[in-house]
Scaffold this motif. Structure first.
Motif, PDB file in Angstrom:
ATOM      1  N   LEU A  43       0.853  -1.359   0.015  1.00 15.06           N
ATOM      2  CA  LEU A  43       0.054   0.009  -0.102  1.00 15.06           C
ATOM      3  C   LEU A  43       1.022   1.225  -0.165  1.00 15.06           C
ATOM      4  N   TYR A  44       1.835   1.147   0.885  1.00 18.05           N
ATOM      5  CA  TYR A  44       2.953   2.292   0.801  1.00 18.05           C
ATOM      6  C   TYR A  44       3.506   2.614  -0.396  1.00 18.05           C
ATOM      7  N   ASP A  45       3.885   1.475  -0.863  1.00 17.06           N
ATOM      8  CA  ASP A  45       4.804   1.785  -2.085  1.00 17.06           C
ATOM      9  C   ASP A  45       3.770   2.245  -3.293  1.00 17.06           C
ATOM     10  N   ALA A  46       2.461   1.967  -3.152  1.00 22.37           N
ATOM     11  CA  ALA A  46       1.468   2.344  -4.319  1.00 22.37           C
ATOM     12  C   ALA A  46       1.192   3.779  -4.138  1.00 22.37           C
ATOM     13  N   LEU A  47       1.155   4.131  -2.666  1.00 25.88           N
ATOM     14  CA  LEU A  47       0.872   5.481  -2.407  1.00 25.88           C
ATOM     15  C   LEU A  47       1.918   6.264  -3.031  1.00 25.88           C
ATOM     16  N   ALA A  48       2.977   5.979  -2.869  1.00 33.67           N
ATOM     17  CA  ALA A  48       4.127   6.811  -2.996  1.00 33.67           C
ATOM     18  C   ALA A  48       4.381   7.411  -4.579  1.00 33.67           C
ATOM     19  N   ASP A  49       3.717   6.398  -5.402  1.00 35.42           N
ATOM     20  CA  ASP A  49       3.455   6.853  -6.880  1.00 35.42           C
ATOM     21  C   ASP A  49       2.271   7.475  -7.226  1.00 35.42           C
ATOM     22  N   THR A  50       1.314   7.868  -6.284  1.00 37.19           N
ATOM     23  CA  THR A  50       0.046   8.427  -6.766  1.00 37.19           C
ATOM     24  C   THR A  50       0.025  10.084  -6.583  1.00 37.19           C
ATOM     25  N   GLY A  51       0.980  10.766  -6.193  1.00 37.16           N
ATOM     26  CA  GLY A  51       1.306  12.153  -6.282  1.00 37.16           C
ATOM     27  C   GLY A  51       0.453  12.895  -5.583  1.00 37.16           C
ATOM     28  N   VAL A  52      -0.362  12.073  -4.648  1.00 41.09           N
ATOM     29  CA  VAL A  52      -1.411  12.581  -3.571  1.00 41.09           C
ATOM     30  C   VAL A  52      -0.692  13.739  -2.687  1.00 41.09           C
ATOM     31  N   ASP A  53      -1.022  14.843  -2.478  1.00 40.05           N
ATOM     32  CA  ASP A  53      -0.752  15.745  -1.392  1.00 40.05           C
ATOM     33  C   ASP A  53      -1.001  15.283   0.152  1.00 40.05           C
ATOM     34  N   PHE A  54       0.070  14.887   0.735  1.00 44.10           N
ATOM     35  CA  PHE A  54      -0.134  14.423   2.144  1.00 44.10           C
ATOM     36  C   PHE A  54       0.347  15.534   3.151  1.00 44.10           C
ATOM     37  N   SER A  55       0.494  16.496   2.802  1.00 40.61           N
ATOM     38  CA  SER A  55       0.946  17.790   3.615  1.00 40.61           C
ATOM     39  C   SER A  55       0.335  18.208   4.792  1.00 40.61           C
ATOM     40  N   ALA A  77       8.658   3.861  15.299  1.00 43.02           N
ATOM     41  CA  ALA A  77       8.848   5.203  14.909  1.00 43.02           C
ATOM     42  C   ALA A  77       9.588   5.434  13.788  1.00 43.02           C
ATOM     43  N   CYS A  78      10.817   4.591  13.779  1.00 43.02           N
ATOM     44  CA  CYS A  78      11.613   4.582  12.610  1.00 43.02           C
ATOM     45  C   CYS A  78      10.960   4.294  11.250  1.00 43.02           C
ATOM     46  N   VAL A  79      10.068   2.998  11.648  1.00 41.45           N
ATOM     47  CA  VAL A  79       9.629   2.426  10.351  1.00 41.45           C
ATOM     48  C   VAL A  79       8.798   3.426   9.917  1.00 41.45           C
ATOM     49  N   ILE A  80       8.002   4.133  10.543  1.00 42.52           N
ATOM     50  CA  ILE A  80       6.924   4.993   9.958  1.00 42.52           C
ATOM     51  C   ILE A  80       7.668   6.231   9.376  1.00 42.52           C
ATOM     52  N   ASP A  81       8.722   6.680  10.004  1.00 40.50           N
ATOM     53  CA  ASP A  81       9.446   7.663   9.501  1.00 40.50           C
ATOM     54  C   ASP A  81       9.865   7.521   7.937  1.00 40.50           C
ATOM     55  N   SER A  82      10.384   6.226   7.827  1.00 38.26           N
ATOM     56  CA  SER A  82      11.101   5.970   6.714  1.00 38.26           C
ATOM     57  C   SER A  82       9.996   5.524   5.581  1.00 38.26           C
ATOM     58  N   GLU A  83       9.234   4.562   6.077  1.00 42.27           N
ATOM     59  CA  GLU A  83       8.131   4.181   4.886  1.00 42.27           C
ATOM     60  C   GLU A  83       7.067   5.125   4.960  1.00 42.27           C
ATOM     61  N   VAL A  84       6.705   5.880   5.587  1.00 40.49           N
ATOM     62  CA  VAL A  84       5.619   6.811   5.306  1.00 40.49           C
ATOM     63  C   VAL A  84       5.693   8.135   5.275  1.00 40.49           C
ATOM     64  N   ARG A  86       8.279  10.257   5.601  1.00 41.70           N
ATOM     65  CA  ARG A  86       9.327  10.899   4.294  1.00 41.70           C
ATOM     66  C   ARG A  86       9.011  10.227   2.664  1.00 41.70           C
ATOM     67  N   ARG A  87       8.509   8.943   2.660  1.00 39.74           N
ATOM     68  CA  ARG A  87       8.021   8.674   1.188  1.00 39.74           C
ATOM     69  C   ARG A  87       6.912   9.551   0.857  1.00 39.74           C
ATOM     70  N   LEU A  88       6.035   9.697   1.626  1.00 39.51           N
ATOM     71  CA  LEU A  88       4.613  10.483   1.222  1.00 39.51           C
ATOM     72  C   LEU A  88       4.697  11.830   1.461  1.00 39.51           C
ATOM     73  N   GLY A  89       5.329  12.338   2.347  1.00 38.56           N
ATOM     74  CA  GLY A  89       5.716  13.864   2.379  1.00 38.56           C
ATOM     75  C   GLY A  89       5.009  14.445   3.569  1.00 38.56           C
ATOM     76  N   LEU A  90       4.544  13.467   4.587  1.00 42.35           N
ATOM     77  CA  LEU A  90       3.822  13.812   5.809  1.00 42.35           C
ATOM     78  C   LEU A  90       4.852  14.964   6.567  1.00 42.35           C
ATOM     79  N   ARG A  91       4.131  15.919   7.131  1.00 45.95           N
ATOM     80  CA  ARG A  91       4.991  16.681   8.104  1.00 45.95           C
ATOM     81  C   ARG A  91       5.433  15.724   9.376  1.00 45.95           C
ATOM     82  N   PRO A  92       6.813  15.712   9.523  1.00 49.72           N
ATOM     83  CA  PRO A  92       7.237  14.884  10.757  1.00 49.72           C
ATOM     84  C   PRO A  92       6.392  15.445  12.107  1.00 49.72           C
ATOM     85  N   GLU A  93       6.121  16.599  12.286  1.00 44.43           N
ATOM     86  CA  GLU A  93       5.522  17.090  13.693  1.00 44.43           C
ATOM     87  C   GLU A  93       4.112  16.463  13.636  1.00 44.43           C
TER      88      GLU A  93
END
Length: 238
Positions: A43-55, A77-84, A86-93
């Protein structure tokens, strides 16, 4: 409950990504519940290619190990940071993980519940399923109205997760997890699973009795659930 069966894990991930995409496009400031483990990776792999704005999206992780040092690459925490994040462009905070380093873990669990409520609740909760039917780290026997808390990990769960560690002895014995009741509070649930090894538990969860012996059977109690499987995981369904 809507059940979709696709040919491969990649196709299942792409179909699940459409559900997440539609949620975020309809509500750019959506609150997503984030799962880890192998099931949601397509799912996260596919989301990274959708171009959806997750900001504008806020995220809440389902669970976290207790006992790993801060910054350990195997922590959720590290897995979410790397897989979700950073890849999808959510704000870390805006991405939250249970605080397992607080001096009072019970108070920390209550704080996590409060943070979810203060964010307006989860709009879409992403879920995987364990071989013993656990949702998040709600092991068999967990109350179906349980809330975020510290729990002991079942030995079967620890064995399943040992592949991420150098040895089975390194797998933590405790975790902090959202409860079944917490998960059911989400407005929509999205379960994704793949592989023949999940076929039996998928059948129990979706078509068996609703019981704490199979925590994922609580999905049957929710009014809006989408289940996306590959052919192998769906093989046990009637």
């Amino acid at each position: 409950m809507q059940i979709m069966v696709l040919n491969t894990p990649e196709e299942a991930g792409a179909a699940a990504a459409v559900v997440v995409r539609d949620c975020v496009q309809a509500k750019p400031n959506a609150v997503l519940g984030l799962a880890t483990g192998s099931s949601p990776l397509p799912l996260y792999d596919a989301l990274a290619d959708t171009g959806v704005d997750f900001s504008g999206v806020t995220g809440f992780a389902l669970d976290e190990y207790v006992g790993l040092p801060p910054g350990d690459s195997r922590s959720y925490a590290c897995v979410i940071d790397s897989e979700v994040t950073r890849r999808l462009g959510l704000r870390p905070e805006a991405v939250h993980v249970p605080d397992v380093f607080a001096p009072d873990l019970e108070a920390s669990a209550q704080d996590y519940e409060r943070a979810i409520r203060d964010a307006g609740g989860v709009d879409l909760q992403i879920l995987g399923i364990g071989h013993n039917g656990h949702l998040a780290f709600n092991e068999p026997g967990a109350a179906l109205d349980s809330r975020t808390r510290v729990e002991q990990l079942a030995e079967r769960t620890r064995r399943a997760n040992a592949r991420f560690f150098d040895s089975p002895d390194q797998v933590p014995t405790r975790c902090m997890t959202q409860g079944i009741g917490t998960i059911l509070d989400a407005r929509q649930l999205l379960l994704i699973a793949h592989g023949a090894d999940k076929a039996d538990i998928i059948a129990r969860a979706l078509q068996g009795p609703v019981t704490p012996d199979c925590p994922a059977s609580a999905l049957q109690l929710h009014p809006r659930v989408t289940v996306i499987l590959d052919q192998a995981a769906a093989a046990g369904l009637r």
